[in-house]
Design a protein around this motif. Sequence first.
Motif, mmCIF file in Angstrom:
data_model
loop_
_atom_site.group_PDB
_atom_site.id
_atom_site.type_symbol
_atom_site.label_atom_id
_atom_site.label_comp_id
_atom_site.label_asym_id
_atom_site.label_seq_id
_atom_site.Cartn_x
_atom_site.Cartn_y
_atom_site.Cartn_z
ATOM 1 N N PRO A 69 0.824 -1.219 0.000
ATOM 2 C CA PRO A 69 0.000 0.000 0.000
ATOM 3 C C PRO A 69 0.851 1.259 0.000
ATOM 4 O O PRO A 69 2.005 1.250 0.436
ATOM 5 N N GLY A 70 0.258 2.346 -0.460
ATOM 6 C CA GLY A 70 0.964 3.623 -0.386
ATOM 7 C C GLY A 70 0.195 4.721 -1.076
ATOM 8 O O GLY A 70 -0.885 4.498 -1.636
ATOM 9 N N LYS B 13 -3.745 14.348 2.608
ATOM 10 C CA LYS B 13 -2.801 15.245 1.928
ATOM 11 C C LYS B 13 -3.364 15.670 0.572
ATOM 12 O O LYS B 13 -4.161 14.973 -0.020
ATOM 13 N N LEU C 4 -9.852 1.294 6.050
ATOM 14 C CA LEU C 4 -8.713 0.653 6.709
ATOM 15 C C LEU C 4 -7.964 -0.267 5.758
ATOM 16 O O LEU C 4 -8.574 -1.093 5.062
HETATM 17 O O1 PNS Z 1 2.964 5.981 0.956
HETATM 18 P P1 PNS Z 1 2.480 6.296 2.331
HETATM 19 O O2 PNS Z 1 1.780 7.628 2.329
HETATM 20 O O3 PNS Z 1 3.564 6.196 3.362
HETATM 21 O O4 PNS Z 1 1.372 5.184 2.690
HETATM 22 C C1 PNS Z 1 0.681 5.240 3.910
HETATM 23 C C2 PNS Z 1 -0.445 4.173 3.953
HETATM 24 C C3 PNS Z 1 -1.348 4.306 2.732
HETATM 25 C C4 PNS Z 1 0.157 2.789 3.952
HETATM 26 C C5 PNS Z 1 -1.243 4.403 5.276
HETATM 27 O O5 PNS Z 1 -1.593 5.736 5.392
HETATM 28 C C6 PNS Z 1 -2.504 3.546 5.364
HETATM 29 O O6 PNS Z 1 -2.447 2.356 5.469
HETATM 30 N N1 PNS Z 1 -3.676 4.202 5.312
HETATM 31 C C7 PNS Z 1 -4.957 3.539 5.346
HETATM 32 C C8 PNS Z 1 -5.729 3.873 6.626
HETATM 33 C C9 PNS Z 1 -5.410 2.908 7.736
HETATM 34 O O7 PNS Z 1 -5.555 1.713 7.600
HETATM 35 N N2 PNS Z 1 -4.984 3.454 8.906
HETATM 36 C C10 PNS Z 1 -4.760 2.699 10.126
HETATM 37 C C11 PNS Z 1 -3.493 1.904 10.136
HETATM 38 S S1 PNS Z 1 -2.079 2.858 10.397
#
Ligand code: PNS
Length: 173
Positions: free
Chosen positions: A11-12, A45, A76
Amino acid sequence: MLDSSLIAIYPGSFDPITNGHLDVIERGGRMVERLVVAVLRNAGKQPLFSVQERIAMLTDAVAHYAHVEVASFDGLLVDFAFERGADVILRGIRAISDYELEWQMALMNRRLRPRIETVFLMAREEYSFLSSHIVKEVAQLGGDVSSMVPPAVNRRLQERFRPTLRSTPTGVK
Ligand code: PNS
């Protein structure tokens, strides 16, 4: 080596994908049967590229990997991973400064879905300074990022930040 029947989610934000991300896809992808690269849709963002643009750049960059798929998600991450039957969340880690947030996310994700493991790959040395953020900043200021991102991403960055360089006025050779 992980069990090759596994499904992993990578994920990202991928705003945009860099060669550092691609390296994680390449190396992580070798360890699993299927790798789903998942773009977060609802990030707080303000992204430079839309989700559609980011998916298009990712799809282009991973087109030669038959077992790598590009998707998007909101909500999530662990719920998305569960829906897709994933066993593993894959993350790349660069410097110590990445560690604290990654540690927090991995433990939270484990609390929410204990059966899904987070696996970290250390970034290759040559990519360990790279981030989407720094690539955008350098591209915006006219620096050459062509060795840091896939060609299609470089083109889009040029179009975004230097639109006039790409259009030749009529009659000019
Ligand atoms: O590339 P990034 O911005 O570092 O990725 C961040 C990401 C997408 C992996 C993170 O923000 C994410 O998993 N967001 C989904 C929401 C979530 O599950 N949050 C709770 C767990 S930390």
